[in-house]
Scaffold this motif. Structure first.
Motif, PDB file in Angstrom:
ATOM      1  N   GLU A  97      38.372  70.788   6.771  1.00 28.52           N
ATOM      2  CA  GLU A  97      38.675  72.217   6.787  1.00 28.52           C
ATOM      3  C   GLU A  97      37.481  73.009   6.245  1.00 28.52           C
ATOM      4  OE1 GLU A  97      41.075  72.561   8.445  1.00 28.52           O
ATOM      5  OE2 GLU A  97      42.341  70.829   8.156  1.00 28.52           O
ATOM      6  N   SER A 149      42.347  68.301   2.927  1.00 24.61           N
ATOM      7  CA  SER A 149      43.647  68.918   3.151  1.00 24.61           C
ATOM      8  C   SER A 149      44.687  67.836   3.379  1.00 24.61           C
ATOM      9  CB  SER A 149      43.602  69.845   4.378  1.00 24.61           C
ATOM     10  OG  SER A 149      43.409  69.077   5.555  1.00 24.61           O
ATOM     11  N   THR A 154      53.407  68.547  10.287  1.00 20.95           N
ATOM     12  CA  THR A 154      52.783  69.639  11.024  1.00 20.95           C
ATOM     13  C   THR A 154      53.624  69.946  12.251  1.00 20.95           C
ATOM     14  OG1 THR A 154      50.611  68.892  10.302  1.00 20.95           O
ATOM     15  CG2 THR A 154      50.675  70.427  12.138  1.00 20.95           C
ATOM     16  N   PRO A 157      51.761  71.890  18.116  1.00 19.50           N
ATOM     17  CA  PRO A 157      50.724  72.884  18.387  1.00 19.50           C
ATOM     18  C   PRO A 157      51.252  74.041  19.234  1.00 19.50           C
ATOM     19  CG  PRO A 157      49.854  70.673  18.669  1.00 19.50           C
ATOM     20  CD  PRO A 157      51.330  70.524  18.423  1.00 19.50           C
ATOM     21  N   ALA A 182      52.623  72.966   7.704  1.00 16.93           N
ATOM     22  CA  ALA A 182      51.422  73.394   8.411  1.00 16.93           C
ATOM     23  C   ALA A 182      51.758  73.592   9.879  1.00 16.93           C
ATOM     24  CB  ALA A 182      50.305  72.365   8.263  1.00 16.93           C
ATOM     25  N   ALA A 184      49.695  74.237  13.771  1.00 13.63           N
ATOM     26  CA  ALA A 184      48.430  74.291  14.499  1.00 13.63           C
ATOM     27  C   ALA A 184      48.525  75.347  15.584  1.00 13.63           C
ATOM     28  CB  ALA A 184      48.113  72.926  15.103  1.00 13.63           C
ATOM     29  N   ARG A 191      40.774  75.914  17.467  1.00 12.34           N
ATOM     30  CA  ARG A 191      41.969  75.462  16.758  1.00 12.34           C
ATOM     31  C   ARG A 191      41.991  76.076  15.368  1.00 12.34           C
ATOM     32  NH1 ARG A 191      43.166  71.794  12.928  1.00 12.34           N
ATOM     33  NH2 ARG A 191      41.050  71.007  12.848  1.00 12.34           N
ATOM     34  N   LYS A 192      43.134  76.596  15.002  1.00 12.88           N
ATOM     35  CA  LYS A 192      43.313  77.121  13.653  1.00 12.88           C
ATOM     36  C   LYS A 192      44.546  76.483  13.042  1.00 12.88           C
ATOM     37  CE  LYS A 192      41.000  81.577  14.195  1.00 12.88           C
ATOM     38  NZ  LYS A 192      41.056  83.024  13.872  1.00 12.88           N
ATOM     39  N   THR A 193      44.483  76.254  11.757  1.00  9.30           N
ATOM     40  CA  THR A 193      45.608  75.650  11.050  1.00  9.30           C
ATOM     41  C   THR A 193      46.082  76.603   9.966  1.00  9.30           C
ATOM     42  OG1 THR A 193      44.637  73.473  11.410  1.00  9.30           O
ATOM     43  CG2 THR A 193      46.389  73.627   9.770  1.00  9.30           C
ATOM     44  N   PHE A 195      48.377  76.763   6.607  1.00  9.79           N
ATOM     45  CA  PHE A 195      49.036  75.966   5.573  1.00  9.79           C
ATOM     46  C   PHE A 195      50.012  76.850   4.811  1.00  9.79           C
ATOM     47  CE2 PHE A 195      46.632  72.146   5.984  1.00  9.79           C
ATOM     48  CZ  PHE A 195      45.372  72.547   6.420  1.00  9.79           C
TER      49      PHE A 195
END
Length: 721
Positions: A97, A149, A154, A157, A182, A184, A191-193, A195
């Motif tokens: 990250e 991280s 998760t 997506p 989390a 995605a 791509r963004k994550t 949290f």
């Protein structure tokens, strides 16, 4: 198999929590330490490569000018505390990250990471973007944080339309699945994550990035640099492809020599053998083929591991890596994990490129085919077209799956292809190949369609462009076409290199303890790679000590060593023996390991981490030379009442009972660390301790050979009445 798998997972979970608690105890309550990483360190180059890959600028290029290492602090403490309360959740530990800091004053870095509010180091909306886009113009400087991280779960997506990232993130934080910590988000290659908790990130490094008007060439010529490594591999057309760093010297020489393919047998006690055996025994599952006495095997007994050295296949494979990287340079390759993956932080130590999905995978075949695969590689022209995915090369991430395709050497039955699915032959030796593979840009098949997949190549990347590029490989997901476990299919013979040949037997016994943890095996192999990169040559000598001709004791010469050995020999001992000769062991490699471990234990335990001299007796003369050269080997020790370690005594008369006629004792330095005073019937080292002490006879039990330095060989004889 289920019970064996459950036991393995329990042991791994226990070890995970012990590691977290030990690290937490080390940093708890301490201020964050922010120190410079010199540009000459390998860490600087590796982190610089991560930043160059993960950070994008709208125009021009970037240069990493400074790097700071962050240790401890409130953010790190919160990260470990939260992680310790979760079950079977591991930190990514890949420094993946990357995000920009709103604070650009380097003088406030330490205060920033010491602050109790760990979310200060998070960008707005907890949004982490990979790759990170920096809008700054040329000439400006920004700070970029590189962090570990973790996510317990998760969510699937989610596609986000243009300008919708922030809105999607808010929706997740407000109304998303509370079981997911989390989510995605994906949009046109980015791509963004998001949290849910700030404590899911642990800042590890801060890089000062200068924005340039144009992209900068690498120019560092460093072995860990992605750009330099690529240029070196491109020279492999001339016959010089770099070998993996863990290969023995004779294998490195052979890979460049253009010789015939050869197999080098690995030492069964070495870390590389242990690593391959751990891969073989990772997640052994029940299956209907390849049985033992009509039962599914519970483990694979590894008899022999050989390293394949084939310069022609290796050059072709290395050249294909460069071509693949160039082919997909315009867009990032989606990364996938497999069961045999090392921690991504150490993939570089194994010469593997994560961004190209380079993996270790298994292939099972009849013995008659193995030699052909090792010599000439897989030939797609002879692939059978009746496979689920056409004429490809099929591999698996679990040895259990590949084992089903190896027929019994005795009767030729007992496999997927045979008419008779079982046999009554006793377990016999068979071979399996561990391939180093390049999955590249992989197509994932979740819904099987025979009309689409039965061919000699992977599907098109863009279906609208009939003559466009195709995917490099196919990953068949669980459930696709009724598959119980994933399969990996290649269509290019240069995308796989047969690195290891494993001779094994199917077994109904549980997985041996030393092969239970694949992560531990990777760590031990990585430590060996680091150690051998800086250690002196593995040479040693023994020198007979001579008494001074002058009266008294020469405190600076051999007399001091002899006097020390004699005083310890007779102290606390009830023996009728006398010393006839003392030899000093000089082994720079073992001493460097010992001193390094000694410093580590003193830093952890303080003055309580004492060092003593203690005796060890063996009844085999050859063992003494082996120990003086290579130190004690835990795989050679017998189980004792106080743990499976190396036993020493502070009393010489106790150890002489184990010498059994050799007339020699080893006197070794022991760095004890934190000592556990325990009773009998113990097998493993007590968690949180570094050695055991047995009551009564003064036995010391050491579980890490680096805490032992063989110092003297003491020759003795019995004194007549």
């Amino acid at each position: 198999c289920l019970e064996n798998d459950k036991r393995r997972r329990v042991l791994m979970e226990k070890a995970r929590k012990e590691e977290i608690q030990a690290e937490l105890a080390h940093i708890k309550g301490k201020s964050a330490l922010v120190d410079d990483v010199p540009p000459t360190e390998e860490k600087f180059f590796r982190l610089r490569n991560i930043v160059r890959q993960k950070v994008k600028v709208r125009k021009g290029g970037l240069r990493v000018t400074k790097l700071w290492r962050v240790t401890g602090g409130a953010a790190g403490e919160k990260f470990l505390q939260r992680l310790s309360h979760l079950e079977n959740v591991h930190p990514v530990n890949d420094l993946e990250e990357v995000y920009s800091l709103r604070h650009t004053d380097t003088r406030t870095l330490q205060q920033l990471f010491c602050d109790a509010n760990a979310t200060l180091v998070l960008p707005a909306n907890n949004l982490i973007s990979v790759p990170l886009s920096l809008p700054e113009t040329a000439g400006s400087t920004v700070l970029v944080c590189v962090a570990d991280s973790y996510a317990a779960k998760t969510s699937t997506p989610t596609l986000a339309g243009k300008g919708k990232f922030a809105a999607k993130a808010k929706d997740f934080m407000r109304t998303g699945d509370k079981k997911c910590d989390a989510v995605a988000l994906a949009q046109s290659g980015t791509r963004k994550t998001v949290f849910r908790h700030g404590s899911q990130l642990r800042p590890r490094y801060v890089a000062e990035v200068e924005i340039l008007e144009s992209a900068e060439a690498c120019g560092c010529n460093h072995s860990l640099c992605v750009e330099c490594a690529a240029s070196k591999v491109s020279e492999s057309i001339e016959g010089r492809a770099p070998a993996p760093p863990y290969w023995p010297d004779n294998a490195r020489e052979g890979i460049h020599g253009g010789h015939e393919p050869s197999l080098l047998e690995l030492d069964p006690s070495g870390p590389l053998f242990t690593l391959v055996a751990s891969m073989m025994n990772a997640n052994v599952f029940a299956h209907p083929h390849g049985l033992v006495s009509k039962s599914s095997p519970k483990s694979f007994e590894v008899v022999k591991v050989e390293l394949c050295v084939n310069s022609g296949l290796w050059r072709s494979y290395s050249h294909r890596k460069v071509e693949t990287q160039t082919k997909w340079a315009s867009g990032p390759i989606v990364e996938y994990g497999v069961e045999t993956d090392p921690d991504t932080a150490m993939m570089g130590k194994f010469g593997m490129q994560r961004n190209l999905n380079e993996k270790f995978l298994f292939h099972g075949a009849p013995s008659s085919v193995v030699d052909t695969l090792l010599s000439h590689g897989y030939d797609p022209r002879v692939g059978q077209m009746d496979g689920m995915f056409g004429g490809g090369f099929y591999l698996a991430e679990l040895a259990s799956k590949s084992s089903q395709y190896i027929p019994c050497p005795g009767c030729g039955q007992n496999c997927v292809q045979s008419h008779q699915k079982q046999c009554s032959c006793p377990p016999s030796e068979m071979k399996m190949i561990v391939y180093r593979t390049l999955l590249g840009n992989a197509h994932v098949c979740t819904q099987y369609n025979a009309e689409v997949y039965k061919g000699r190549r992977a599907p098109l990347v863009d279906k609208a462009k009939k003559n466009g590029p195709v995917f490099d490989s196919i990953i068949a997901a669980k459930g696709a076409g009724g598959l119980l476990h994933r399969e990996f299919i290649l269509y290019d013979q240069h995308f796989a290199y047969p690195e290891f040949v494993v001779t094994f037997k199917r077994s109904l016994s549980p997985v041996p303890q030393q092969y239970v943890s694949l992560k531990r095996s990777y760590n031990e192999m990585a430590a060996t790679i680091e150690r051998e990169a800086v250690e002196p040559p593995a040479s040693f000598r023994t020198r007979e000590l001579k008494r001074s001709a002058n009266e008294g004791v020469d405190v600076l010469g051999d007399d001091a060593h002899i006097h020390r050995a004699e005083s310890l020999f007779h102290r606390l001992s009830k023996t009728s023996m006398r010393i006839t000769k003392v030899e000093l062991i000089e082994n720079a490699k073992l001493e460097q390991r010992f001193r390094k471990r000694e410093v580590e234990l003193r830093a952890k335990e303080g003055d309580s981490a004492t060092t003593i001299l203690a005796w060890h007796g063996t009844g085999v003369d050859e063992n003494i030379e082996s120990i003086a050269r290579d130190n004690f080997r835990l795989d050679k020790v017998k189980t004792g009442a106080y743990g499976e370690g190396v036993y020493f005594s502070e009393r010489a008369d106790v150890s002489t009972g184990y010498a059994r006629g050799t007339g020699k004792l080893l006197l070794s330095l022991l760095c004890l660390g934190r000592v556990f005073d325990g009773g009998s019937n113990m097998q493993q080292l007590e968690p949180g301790f570094d050695s055991h002490r047995a009551p009564g006879v003064g036995h010391r039990v050491i579980f890490n050979p680096d805490q032992i330095l063989p110092r003297y060989i003491v020759h003795f004889t019995e004194v007549s009445a």
